[in-house]
Design a protein around this motif. Structure first.
Motif, short mmCIF file in Angstrom:
data_model
loop_
_atom_site.label_atom_id
_atom_site.label_comp_id
_atom_site.label_asym_id
_atom_site.label_seq_id
_atom_site.Cartn_x
_atom_site.Cartn_y
_atom_site.Cartn_z
N GLU A 21 -7.76 26.37 14.26
CA GLU A 21 -7.62 25.01 13.71
C GLU A 21 -8.28 24.98 12.34
O GLU A 21 -9.51 24.91 12.23
N GLN A 24 -10.88 22.27 11.40
CA GLN A 24 -12.20 22.37 12.02
C GLN A 24 -12.85 23.73 11.79
O GLN A 24 -13.97 23.97 12.20
N CYS A 26 -12.30 26.59 13.25
CA CYS A 26 -12.66 27.25 14.50
C CYS A 26 -11.42 27.40 15.38
O CYS A 26 -10.39 26.79 15.13
N VAL A 28 -9.52 26.65 18.83
CA VAL A 28 -9.51 25.59 19.82
C VAL A 28 -8.60 26.01 20.96
O VAL A 28 -7.68 26.82 20.79
N LYS A 37 -13.04 22.58 21.61
CA LYS A 37 -13.45 23.25 20.38
C LYS A 37 -14.36 24.41 20.78
O LYS A 37 -15.35 24.22 21.49
#
Length: 91
Positions: A21, A24, A26, A28, A37
């Motif tokens: 993602e 973000q 990171c 997910v 997350k």
């Protein structure tokens, strides 16, 4: 539910999708009701859970990628939690 071992071949469970993602920064884990997350370690482990690689191979890949040793117990502990959350299935 059988606990993960070094011979287990984990894969992301049906109904879940792992993706990066960008917003973000990171990985997910997506599922119909929402999203989890993941921290960097969880994302790196789960992205290697393809149902073909066993835990020993996943550990070897992680240790090589991150120039580390002794990750086996941490990976097994994470996979046990992921299995309890139904994020992974073990072959």
């Amino acid at each position: 539910m059988t606990a993960p071992t070094v011979a287990s071949r984990p894969r992301v469970a049906p109904g879940f999708r792992l993706q990066w993602e960008p917003a973000q920064q990171c990985h997910v884990l997506l599922y119909p009701e929402g999203m989890v997350k993941l921290n960097q370690s969880a994302g790196e482990i789960l992205r290697r859970c393809d149902g073909a690689s066993d835990v020993d191979a996943i550990v070897a890949q992680l240790e090589e990628a991150f120039h580390a040793t002794g990750l086996r117990e941490d990976v097994l502990a994470f996979l046990a939690i992921a299995q309890q959350q139904r994020w992974v299935e073990l072959e």
